[in-house]
Write an enzyme that holds these catalytic residues in place. Structure first.
Site, mmCIF file in Angstrom:
data_model
loop_
_atom_site.group_PDB
_atom_site.id
_atom_site.type_symbol
_atom_site.label_atom_id
_atom_site.label_comp_id
_atom_site.label_asym_id
_atom_site.label_seq_id
_atom_site.Cartn_x
_atom_site.Cartn_y
_atom_site.Cartn_z
ATOM 1 N N GLU A 124 -6.917 4.789 7.621
ATOM 2 C CA GLU A 124 -6.707 6.216 7.312
ATOM 3 C C GLU A 124 -7.940 6.811 6.634
ATOM 4 O O GLU A 124 -8.231 7.995 6.787
ATOM 5 C CB GLU A 124 -5.431 6.376 6.466
ATOM 6 C CG GLU A 124 -4.189 6.159 7.336
ATOM 7 C CD GLU A 124 -2.989 5.563 6.626
ATOM 8 O OE1 GLU A 124 -2.935 5.600 5.389
ATOM 9 O OE2 GLU A 124 -2.102 5.045 7.334
ATOM 10 N N GLY B 99 2.278 2.368 10.714
ATOM 11 C CA GLY B 99 3.228 3.470 10.551
ATOM 12 C C GLY B 99 3.901 3.891 11.843
ATOM 13 O O GLY B 99 4.556 4.924 11.897
ATOM 14 N N GLU C 250 -5.587 -4.793 10.459
ATOM 15 C CA GLU C 250 -4.556 -3.777 10.667
ATOM 16 C C GLU C 250 -4.849 -3.013 11.960
ATOM 17 O O GLU C 250 -5.642 -2.057 11.955
ATOM 18 C CB GLU C 250 -4.535 -2.793 9.496
ATOM 19 C CG GLU C 250 -4.212 -3.437 8.166
ATOM 20 C CD GLU C 250 -3.598 -2.420 7.199
ATOM 21 O OE1 GLU C 250 -2.492 -2.663 6.736
ATOM 22 O OE2 GLU C 250 -4.240 -1.381 6.940
ATOM 23 N N ASN D 103 0.862 -1.175 0.000
ATOM 24 C CA ASN D 103 0.000 0.000 0.000
ATOM 25 C C ASN D 103 0.904 1.232 0.000
ATOM 26 O O ASN D 103 1.482 1.578 1.019
ATOM 27 C CB ASN D 103 -0.888 -0.037 1.258
ATOM 28 C CG ASN D 103 -1.715 1.218 1.429
ATOM 29 O OD1 ASN D 103 -1.820 2.038 0.512
ATOM 30 N ND2 ASN D 103 -2.307 1.384 2.603
ATOM 31 N N TRP D 104 1.005 1.863 -1.152
ATOM 32 C CA TRP D 104 1.931 3.001 -1.285
ATOM 33 C C TRP D 104 1.390 4.271 -0.636
ATOM 34 O O TRP D 104 2.117 5.245 -0.506
ATOM 35 C CB TRP D 104 2.224 3.277 -2.767
ATOM 36 C CG TRP D 104 2.978 2.206 -3.474
ATOM 37 C CD1 TRP D 104 3.303 0.961 -2.992
ATOM 38 C CD2 TRP D 104 3.537 2.269 -4.794
ATOM 39 N NE1 TRP D 104 4.014 0.249 -3.928
ATOM 40 C CE2 TRP D 104 4.172 1.035 -5.052
ATOM 41 C CE3 TRP D 104 3.541 3.242 -5.790
ATOM 42 C CZ2 TRP D 104 4.808 0.758 -6.259
ATOM 43 C CZ3 TRP D 104 4.176 2.970 -6.993
ATOM 44 C CH2 TRP D 104 4.809 1.739 -7.224
ATOM 45 N N LYS D 105 0.124 4.297 -0.302
ATOM 46 C CA LYS D 105 -0.505 5.504 0.262
ATOM 47 C C LYS D 105 -0.232 6.709 -0.658
ATOM 48 O O LYS D 105 -0.136 6.545 -1.870
ATOM 49 C CB LYS D 105 -0.036 5.723 1.697
ATOM 50 C CG LYS D 105 -0.168 4.437 2.535
ATOM 51 C CD LYS D 105 0.024 4.630 3.993
ATOM 52 C CE LYS D 105 -0.147 3.289 4.696
ATOM 53 N NZ LYS D 105 -0.122 3.398 6.137
ATOM 54 N N HIS E 186 -9.663 1.258 4.756
ATOM 55 C CA HIS E 186 -8.370 1.425 5.417
ATOM 56 C C HIS E 186 -8.546 2.383 6.593
ATOM 57 O O HIS E 186 -9.318 3.331 6.519
ATOM 58 C CB HIS E 186 -7.331 1.965 4.423
ATOM 59 C CG HIS E 186 -5.949 1.941 5.006
ATOM 60 N ND1 HIS E 186 -5.499 2.927 5.845
ATOM 61 C CD2 HIS E 186 -4.948 1.035 4.897
ATOM 62 C CE1 HIS E 186 -4.265 2.630 6.225
ATOM 63 N NE2 HIS E 186 -3.903 1.481 5.663
ATOM 64 N N GLY F 239 2.848 -1.160 4.265
ATOM 65 C CA GLY F 239 2.887 0.255 3.907
ATOM 66 C C GLY F 239 4.322 0.703 3.665
ATOM 67 O O GLY F 239 4.874 0.523 2.580
ATOM 68 N N GLY F 240 4.938 1.271 4.688
ATOM 69 C CA GLY F 240 6.274 1.871 4.565
ATOM 70 C C GLY F 240 7.285 0.992 3.848
ATOM 71 O O GLY F 240 7.994 1.455 2.938
ATOM 72 N N SER G 195 3.220 -2.018 10.295
ATOM 73 C CA SER G 195 4.669 -2.075 10.516
ATOM 74 C C SER G 195 5.287 -3.446 10.182
ATOM 75 O O SER G 195 6.220 -3.887 10.862
ATOM 76 C CB SER G 195 5.027 -1.642 11.938
ATOM 77 O OG SER G 195 4.616 -0.297 12.152
HETATM 78 P P1 PGA Z 1 2.708 0.365 7.591
HETATM 79 O O1 PGA Z 1 1.271 0.566 6.905
HETATM 80 O O2 PGA Z 1 3.271 -0.934 7.063
HETATM 81 O O3 PGA Z 1 3.522 1.556 7.152
HETATM 82 O O4 PGA Z 1 2.493 0.320 9.068
HETATM 83 C C1 PGA Z 1 0.401 -0.517 6.706
HETATM 84 C C2 PGA Z 1 -0.906 -0.037 6.115
HETATM 85 O O5 PGA Z 1 -1.388 1.034 6.511
HETATM 86 O O6 PGA Z 1 -1.484 -0.680 5.229
#
Ligand code: PGA
Length: 255
Positions: free
Chosen positions: A101, A177, A171, A10-12, A99, A238-239, A217
């Site tokens: 966010e 994050g 999640e 997930n590149w956000k 998600h 994500g990251g 994470s």
């Molecule tokens: P993260 O994000 O790996 O940076 O914690 C995961 C996500 O939000 O899908």
């Protein structure tokens, strides 16, 4: 039937068009050499990159592209929205729904997520439905209740045939994050709760066939121990998905 193993990135809201394309061009050959019938990889770039990246993944084995969100509407006067059918026509096969966010910054409710899941299924996209508790909910020991109500609100209206296209991502919001990862045991406990809900609400078959991903994470150091747990079928990353080598290592950790 064996469950599909999946690692998704997930590149956000990261990477401009050019750097997004070069990241995808790095990832695709590395991951393709790792691809097997067992593990598939999904890239979730921003909308504007999606068609170009889907063109790169289209001819590749075991690598797919998806959207990070879709509209709850089908089409019409909804400025700024992107429909599930548009994503499909641009080459996507998957879409993230709910998600944390989106829930946090756009006040998305379970009811809205249910509509988005319907639009995704109508467009022949597989929705990846995200659930997870906040830090406060975990500290109050309310996570089971929270997750079951997210599952109920988003998925309870579907039938078993529709559920065959649905993927679930657990999640925990406190792990996204933050560098704090749920321990493999904490994640496994919730994955088993999710599978239990699927069994009670649908059937043993739906429970056994639905892929459930862990996100929050995930990194090169912790991926294998998470993916080794019985009910964890892969990860939503994500990251670490923004670094081609790390992401490829995480894909390999799910073999
Ligand atoms: P993260 O994000 O790996 O940076 O914690 C995961 C996500 O939000 O899908």
């Amino acid at each position: 039937m064996k469950r599909q193993k999946i690692v998704a990135g997930n590149w956000k809201m990261n990477k401009d068009f050019e750097s997004g394309l070069s990241l995808a061009s790095e990832i695709i050959p590395m991951v393709e050499s790792e691809a097997s019938h067992e593990v598939i990889t999904i890239l979730f770039p921003p909308f504007v990159h999606l068609h170009a990246i889907a063109s790169l993944t289209a001819s590749k084995h075991g690598i797919f592209t998806g959207g990070q969100d879709c509209s709850a509407q089908t089409e019409g006067a909804y400025t700024g929205e992107v429909s599930a059918a548009m994503l499909k026509s641009a080459g996507a096969n998957y879409v993230l729904v709910g998600h944390s966010e989106r829930r946090q910054y756009h006040a998305e409710t379970n009811e809205l997520c249910a509509l988005k899941i319907n639009r995704a299924l109508e467009a022949a996209l597989s929705p990846v439905y995200c659930v997870g508790e906040t830090k406060e909910e975990r500290l109050a020991d309310a996570y089971q209740e929270v997750i079951e109500s997210q599952l109920h609100g988003g998925l309870a209206h579907l039938d078993e045939a529709q559920m065959a296209s649905v993927i679930i991502a657990y999640e925990p919001v406190w792990a996204i994050g933050t560098g704090l990862t749920a321990s493999p045991e904490q994640a496994q406990e919730v994955h088993a709760i999710i599978r239990g809900w699927l069994r009670n609400h649908f059937s043993a078959q739906v429970a056994n066939q639905t892929s459930i991903l862990y996100g929050g994470s995930v990194n090169v150091g912790n991926a294998a121990s998470l993916f080794g747990m019985e009910d964890i079928d892969g990860g939503l990353v994500g990251g670490a998905s923004l670094k081609s080598r790390d992401f490829t290592e995480i894909v390999k950790a799910n073999r």
